[in-house]
Motif scaffolding. Structure first.
Motif, PDB file in Angstrom:
ATOM      1  N   ALA A 144       6.002   9.678   6.100  1.00 30.08           N
ATOM      2  CA  ALA A 144       5.433   8.465   6.685  1.00 30.08           C
ATOM      3  C   ALA A 144       5.763   8.488   8.173  1.00 30.08           C
ATOM      4  N   ALA A 145       4.827   8.052   8.974  1.00 30.16           N
ATOM      5  CA  ALA A 145       5.031   8.036  10.425  1.00 30.16           C
ATOM      6  C   ALA A 145       4.552   6.709  10.986  1.00 30.16           C
ATOM      7  N   VAL A 178      10.505  -2.183   6.887  1.00 25.96           N
ATOM      8  CA  VAL A 178       9.769  -2.146   5.624  1.00 25.96           C
ATOM      9  C   VAL A 178      10.019  -0.829   4.891  1.00 25.96           C
ATOM     10  N   MET A 179      10.252   0.255   5.614  1.00 26.50           N
ATOM     11  CA  MET A 179      10.599   1.526   4.971  1.00 26.50           C
ATOM     12  C   MET A 179      11.945   1.420   4.259  1.00 26.50           C
ATOM     13  N   GLU A 196       0.830  -1.212   0.000  1.00 28.64           N
ATOM     14  CA  GLU A 196       0.000   0.000   0.000  1.00 28.64           C
ATOM     15  C   GLU A 196       0.861   1.257   0.000  1.00 28.64           C
ATOM     16  N   ILE A 197       1.957   1.239   0.739  1.00 29.05           N
ATOM     17  CA  ILE A 197       2.851   2.405   0.785  1.00 29.05           C
ATOM     18  C   ILE A 197       3.479   2.647  -0.582  1.00 29.05           C
ATOM     19  N   ILE A 198       3.912   1.576  -1.246  1.00 29.28           N
ATOM     20  CA  ILE A 198       4.510   1.717  -2.576  1.00 29.28           C
ATOM     21  C   ILE A 198       3.495   2.300  -3.561  1.00 29.28           C
ATOM     22  N   HIS A 199       2.273   1.772  -3.552  1.00 30.96           N
ATOM     23  CA  HIS A 199       1.242   2.277  -4.452  1.00 30.96           C
ATOM     24  C   HIS A 199       0.945   3.745  -4.163  1.00 30.96           C
ATOM     25  N   THR A 200       0.898   4.100  -2.876  1.00 28.47           N
ATOM     26  CA  THR A 200       0.609   5.487  -2.499  1.00 28.47           C
ATOM     27  C   THR A 200       1.735   6.411  -2.941  1.00 28.47           C
ATOM     28  N   LEU A 210       0.408   6.925   8.045  1.00 22.43           N
ATOM     29  CA  LEU A 210       0.551   6.636   9.471  1.00 22.43           C
ATOM     30  C   LEU A 210       0.347   5.148   9.715  1.00 22.43           C
ATOM     31  N   LEU A 211       1.388   4.480  10.195  1.00 28.12           N
ATOM     32  CA  LEU A 211       1.323   3.059  10.516  1.00 28.12           C
ATOM     33  C   LEU A 211       1.248   2.904  12.026  1.00 28.12           C
ATOM     34  N   ILE A 212       0.181   2.315  12.517  1.00 30.86           N
ATOM     35  CA  ILE A 212       0.041   2.038  13.940  1.00 30.86           C
ATOM     36  C   ILE A 212       0.043   0.525  14.138  1.00 30.86           C
ATOM     37  N   GLY A 213       0.980   0.048  14.929  1.00 27.00           N
ATOM     38  CA  GLY A 213       1.066  -1.386  15.171  1.00 27.00           C
ATOM     39  C   GLY A 213       2.018  -1.690  16.298  1.00 27.00           C
ATOM     40  N   PRO A 214       1.979  -2.913  16.822  1.00 27.70           N
ATOM     41  CA  PRO A 214       2.823  -3.286  17.961  1.00 27.70           C
ATOM     42  C   PRO A 214       4.306  -3.169  17.635  1.00 27.70           C
ATOM     43  N   PRO A 215       5.140  -2.984  18.650  1.00 29.28           N
ATOM     44  CA  PRO A 215       6.584  -2.835  18.414  1.00 29.28           C
ATOM     45  C   PRO A 215       7.202  -4.117  17.887  1.00 29.28           C
ATOM     46  N   GLY A 216       8.254  -3.933  17.088  1.00 28.39           N
ATOM     47  CA  GLY A 216       9.043  -5.073  16.655  1.00 28.39           C
ATOM     48  C   GLY A 216       8.471  -5.883  15.518  1.00 28.39           C
ATOM     49  N   ILE A 217       7.486  -5.350  14.774  1.00 27.75           N
ATOM     50  CA  ILE A 217       6.913  -6.135  13.674  1.00 27.75           C
ATOM     51  C   ILE A 217       7.498  -5.741  12.317  1.00 27.75           C
ATOM     52  N   GLY A 218       8.392  -4.758  12.292  1.00 26.80           N
ATOM     53  CA  GLY A 218       9.089  -4.444  11.049  1.00 26.80           C
ATOM     54  C   GLY A 218       8.671  -3.167  10.359  1.00 26.80           C
TER      55      GLY A 218
END
Length: 286
Positions: free
Chosen positions: A155-156, A49-50, A9-13, A37-45
């Motif tokens: 991106a945040a 991925v950036m 999704e980030i690449i397409h955006t 804005l990516l919200i997710g638990p710590p340590g998942i990459g």
């Protein structure tokens, strides 16, 4: 969504934001190019991925952890300038360029890449004094009086409140100005990554047998116990080097990376059997 879906999704955006019309104007005006804005638990990459996107798309990447910043480093330092207003000379305050924006220009000069991503991690853990600055950034792509260079996307990332005590809930005014993605840990996606990046086979075998141990965060009276995707990958790196150097891989090493005693103990017992059967296959002995 999982981290792989977020990456796509980030690449397409990013590609959509960079497209221009015949007259040179962006197809999506800059003011409508919402920060991601990516919200997710710590340590998942989220950070990893950036880096993958920057490499694959051959664009620049500037990363900052916002908890390390003060208002001054984000906005810039004040300077006193002499200015004339209505024929009179006055002392007026201006600001130096933000360290963050300066880093983007440094990246452009160093790499020659005029398009890129400014990645701001832990954005929902900033201090109260930085909150207005973050809102200005999300609204206008500006820090202080300086604008993010043309061709750069913001991106945040942040963690949900249940994973970090210092998290501040983002208000409606902020969320209404971002492209909001909720990220979840996903073992199947991570296993594809693990095989592609040579994660230790004992780890992939263990997680196949114990999928519930892939990602856990548990609150206890003594504090949090946790295991993350980052922990498994970093443990894999040091296990391989220890084995190559014939350094014993002990249970204490597992506990240093898998900060959940029961899971660390379980994995060590599995590794002990894994090592025994691997050695048996190599030597051909009982």
């Amino acid at each position: 969504m999982n981290i792989q879906e977020a990456k796509t999704e980030i690449i397409h955006t990013f590609r959509a934001y960079m497209k221009r019309r015949a007259n040179g104007a962006y197809r999506i005006p800059i003011e409508k190019q919402r920060p991601l804005l990516l919200i997710g638990p710590p340590g998942i990459g989220k950070t990893a991925v950036m880096e993958q996107i920057a490499k694959e798309e051959q664009i620049g990447l500037v990363s900052y952890t916002m908890t390390h910043h003060t208002r001054q480093s984000a906005v810039g330092l004040p300077l006193i300038r002499e200015k004339k207003y209505g024929g009179q000379t006055y002392s007026a305050t201006e600001y130096t360029m933000s360290e963050i924006i300066a880093s983007i220009y440094d990246c452009i000069a160093r790499t020659g890449r005029k398009q890129g991503i400014l990645f701001l991690d832990e954005i929902n853990c900033v201090s109260e004094t930085l909150s207005p600055v973050m809102l200005q950034l999300l609204q206008n792509k500006m820090f202080g009086t300086y604008t993010i260079p043309d061709g750069w996307v913001i991106a945040a990332a942040g963690n949900p409140p249940e994973y970090k005590k210092s998290v501040r809930e983002l208000d409606m005014a902020t969320l209404d100005r971002v492209k909001h993605m909720e990220i979840e840990a996903n073992l199947s996606v991570w296993m594809d990554y693990a095989f592609a990046h040579n994660i230790h086979p004992c780890i992939t075998a263990y997680l196949t047998a114990h999928p519930a141990h892939f990602y856990q965060i548990q609150d206890t009276p003594k504090g949090q116990l946790f295991v993350t995707a980052r922990g498994w990958e970093d443990l894999s790196c040091i296990m391989r080097v220890y084995e190559e150097d014939e350094v014993p891989v002990r249970e204490s090493l597992m506990i240093q990376y898998l900060q959940h005693d029961e899971i660390a103990r379980s994995f060590y017992l599995f590794y002990d059997l894994f090592r025994y059967f691997r050695n048996t296959m190599v030597t051909g002995s009982d």
